[in-house]
Design a protein around this motif. Sequence first.
Motif, PDB file in Angstrom:
ATOM      1  N   UNK A 195       7.661  -6.539   0.371  1.00 59.62           N
ATOM      2  CA  UNK A 195       6.237  -6.298   0.134  1.00 59.62           C
ATOM      3  C   UNK A 195       5.378  -6.870   1.247  1.00 59.62           C
ATOM      4  N   UNK A 196       5.724  -8.085   1.714  1.00 63.66           N
ATOM      5  CA  UNK A 196       4.910  -8.747   2.736  1.00 63.66           C
ATOM      6  C   UNK A 196       4.957  -7.981   4.055  1.00 63.66           C
ATOM      7  N   UNK A 197       6.128  -7.420   4.381  1.00 62.56           N
ATOM      8  CA  UNK A 197       6.230  -6.653   5.637  1.00 62.56           C
ATOM      9  C   UNK A 197       5.335  -5.418   5.561  1.00 62.56           C
ATOM     10  N   UNK A 198       5.429  -4.682   4.434  1.00 71.40           N
ATOM     11  CA  UNK A 198       4.585  -3.493   4.272  1.00 71.40           C
ATOM     12  C   UNK A 198       3.108  -3.882   4.346  1.00 71.40           C
ATOM     13  N   UNK A 199       2.778  -4.988   3.685  1.00 66.14           N
ATOM     14  CA  UNK A 199       1.389  -5.433   3.650  1.00 66.14           C
ATOM     15  C   UNK A 199       0.892  -5.814   5.049  1.00 66.14           C
ATOM     16  N   UNK A 200       1.739  -6.485   5.834  1.00 63.74           N
ATOM     17  CA  UNK A 200       1.348  -6.885   7.188  1.00 63.74           C
ATOM     18  C   UNK A 200       1.118  -5.650   8.058  1.00 63.74           C
ATOM     19  N   UNK A 201       1.993  -4.630   7.907  1.00 64.81           N
ATOM     20  CA  UNK A 201       1.820  -3.395   8.681  1.00 64.81           C
ATOM     21  C   UNK A 201       0.531  -2.682   8.269  1.00 64.81           C
ATOM     22  N   UNK A 202       0.305  -2.659   6.941  1.00 62.88           N
ATOM     23  CA  UNK A 202      -0.916  -2.034   6.427  1.00 62.88           C
ATOM     24  C   UNK A 202      -2.160  -2.709   7.007  1.00 62.88           C
ATOM     25  N   UNK A 203      -2.120  -4.034   7.040  1.00 65.98           N
ATOM     26  CA  UNK A 203      -3.237  -4.807   7.544  1.00 65.98           C
ATOM     27  C   UNK A 203      -3.483  -4.471   9.020  1.00 65.98           C
ATOM     28  N   UNK A 204      -2.396  -4.397   9.801  1.00 64.34           N
ATOM     29  CA  UNK A 204      -2.514  -4.108  11.227  1.00 64.34           C
ATOM     30  C   UNK A 204      -3.120  -2.724  11.461  1.00 64.34           C
ATOM     31  N   UNK A 205      -2.675  -1.723  10.659  1.00 66.41           N
ATOM     32  CA  UNK A 205      -3.154  -0.351  10.817  1.00 66.41           C
ATOM     33  C   UNK A 205      -4.590  -0.187  10.330  1.00 66.41           C
ATOM     34  N   UNK A 206      -4.887  -0.853   9.223  1.00 64.16           N
ATOM     35  CA  UNK A 206      -6.135  -0.585   8.501  1.00 64.16           C
ATOM     36  C   UNK A 206      -7.276  -1.468   9.011  1.00 64.16           C
ATOM     37  N   UNK A 207      -7.027  -2.775   9.109  1.00 65.81           N
ATOM     38  CA  UNK A 207      -8.104  -3.706   9.463  1.00 65.81           C
ATOM     39  C   UNK A 207      -7.936  -4.282  10.865  1.00 65.81           C
ATOM     40  N   UNK A 234      -8.347  -8.325  -0.184  1.00 72.41           N
ATOM     41  CA  UNK A 234      -7.231  -9.155  -0.675  1.00 72.41           C
ATOM     42  C   UNK A 234      -6.410  -8.375  -1.699  1.00 72.41           C
ATOM     43  N   UNK A 235      -7.100  -7.699  -2.627  1.00 75.12           N
ATOM     44  CA  UNK A 235      -6.390  -6.956  -3.673  1.00 75.12           C
ATOM     45  C   UNK A 235      -5.555  -5.838  -3.056  1.00 75.12           C
ATOM     46  N   UNK A 236      -6.129  -5.088  -2.129  1.00 71.78           N
ATOM     47  CA  UNK A 236      -5.384  -3.966  -1.540  1.00 71.78           C
ATOM     48  C   UNK A 236      -4.185  -4.480  -0.746  1.00 71.78           C
ATOM     49  N   UNK A 237      -4.382  -5.547   0.035  1.00 71.59           N
ATOM     50  CA  UNK A 237      -3.265  -6.079   0.822  1.00 71.59           C
ATOM     51  C   UNK A 237      -2.200  -6.707  -0.082  1.00 71.59           C
ATOM     52  N   UNK A 238      -2.610  -7.142  -1.274  1.00 67.87           N
ATOM     53  CA  UNK A 238      -1.635  -7.744  -2.192  1.00 67.87           C
ATOM     54  C   UNK A 238      -0.777  -6.678  -2.866  1.00 67.87           C
ATOM     55  N   UNK A 239      -1.254  -5.440  -2.877  1.00 59.95           N
ATOM     56  CA  UNK A 239      -0.584  -4.396  -3.654  1.00 59.95           C
ATOM     57  C   UNK A 239       0.902  -4.200  -3.325  1.00 59.95           C
ATOM     58  N   UNK A 240       1.263  -4.057  -2.025  1.00 65.24           N
ATOM     59  CA  UNK A 240       2.699  -3.889  -1.733  1.00 65.24           C
ATOM     60  C   UNK A 240       3.531  -5.091  -2.203  1.00 65.24           C
ATOM     61  N   UNK A 241       2.968  -6.281  -2.083  1.00 60.58           N
ATOM     62  CA  UNK A 241       3.686  -7.488  -2.504  1.00 60.58           C
ATOM     63  C   UNK A 241       3.803  -7.513  -4.025  1.00 60.58           C
ATOM     64  N   UNK A 242       2.719  -7.093  -4.672  1.00 60.40           N
ATOM     65  CA  UNK A 242       2.693  -6.998  -6.134  1.00 60.40           C
ATOM     66  C   UNK A 242       3.825  -6.092  -6.628  1.00 60.40           C
ATOM     67  N   UNK A 243       3.979  -4.953  -5.972  1.00 58.90           N
ATOM     68  CA  UNK A 243       5.056  -4.030  -6.358  1.00 58.90           C
ATOM     69  C   UNK A 243       6.411  -4.704  -6.158  1.00 58.90           C
TER      70      UNK A 243
END
Lengths: 178, 213
Positions: free
Chosen positions: B33-45, B134-143
């Motif tokens: 989850x953390x890897x997906x979230x980190x990639x999402x963060x890099x792409x999105x924000x 925070x909520x959106x970035x937490x989502x992959x980790x949540x899953x």
Amino acid sequence: MSAAEARLKALMLSALAGDAAAYRALLTALSPHLRAYYARRMGQSADAEDLVQETLIAIHARRATYDTAQPFTAWLHAIARYKLIDHYRRSKLRRTLPLEEADSVFAEEEAESCDAARDVEKLLAALPESRRRLVRHVKIEGLSTAEAAERTGMSESAVKVGVHRALKTLSAMIGREP
Amino acid sequence: MKTDALIEQLAERAEPVAPGAMLRTLAIGLGGGAIVSALLMQEWLGVRHHMLAVFATPIFWAKFFYTLLFALVALAALERLARPGAKATARLAAMTLPFVVMALLAAWSWRFTPASDQYIMLFGSSYDLCPYHVVVLALPIFIGVFWALRKLAPTRPVLAGATGGLVAGALGAFIYAFHCPEPGMPFLAIWYTLGIILVGAFGAVLGRFSLRW
């Protein structure tokens, strides 16, 4: 640490290491414990035996969650209890009670049924030995009249009459019609 | 089926279980989850520019350690909640510690904040976005956390779900800290915490329905 804890934990540790014989011995040793646990709480029924099997399957499927530094019986008991609460929730309390609350309801119920068992014993003690045995066979263990007759060596009609009179005595003691 | 036959079947499947199997399940869920979230963060924000300069600011390290400690303490409680019969009370109580320390830090910094800076320290320029990010970035980790919890054995599903949500929320906030430009300790104590708690609340609701076994 109790002897049962030490023995069961040793079997569990071998089972986790892949020892099939120890695992079979463990599950075989656990089933009467579980059967008694569920029978005490819900009577001897098909549901109780289903729960014994469900619990054995849960023990198998979730055995990685056992922390080997902790007592085995605490882990086992928590699973058995969870399965019982889950059963109640599925059947009676569905959609009306969250699991956490069912837990506390159940704790009270457990105390009550202990009280009830104690009261029954007190009443039975007042009966003569032969009648007491009849009531125990027919009303508590759930034997048929024929089985009780065979067990005690009395005729079936004597068993019926004996049980009837014993119940009459008991109801007189608690001031209620039979 | 007869119980004896069931025991036979189960005994045939007595594959060895590695001592750390449960922790590995949690690590896979969280790590994936953390890897997906980190990639999402890099792409999105996107990560902040001039990271080296950012590393020199205390507020960055406050974000870094507050969210990381929050995640670790919650994870320690989750590890207990996922095991039947394990006591989690002390670890659950310890979950208030990072927040108490953070609140003290924020109050302390507030005393030295001139009135003209108070608004920026409290609301910054993104108080309305921060909890949402925070909520959106937490989502992959949540899953990932729920994937792991469903393989484990939580006997208190609401509490386990909430704690799992807090772990995911705190890690989501940790990743967000590499983007967030806000300078205020009070901002961190309020808006980060709000985002983390929102994810915890989702976890409690989902736990009630999905963590049955």
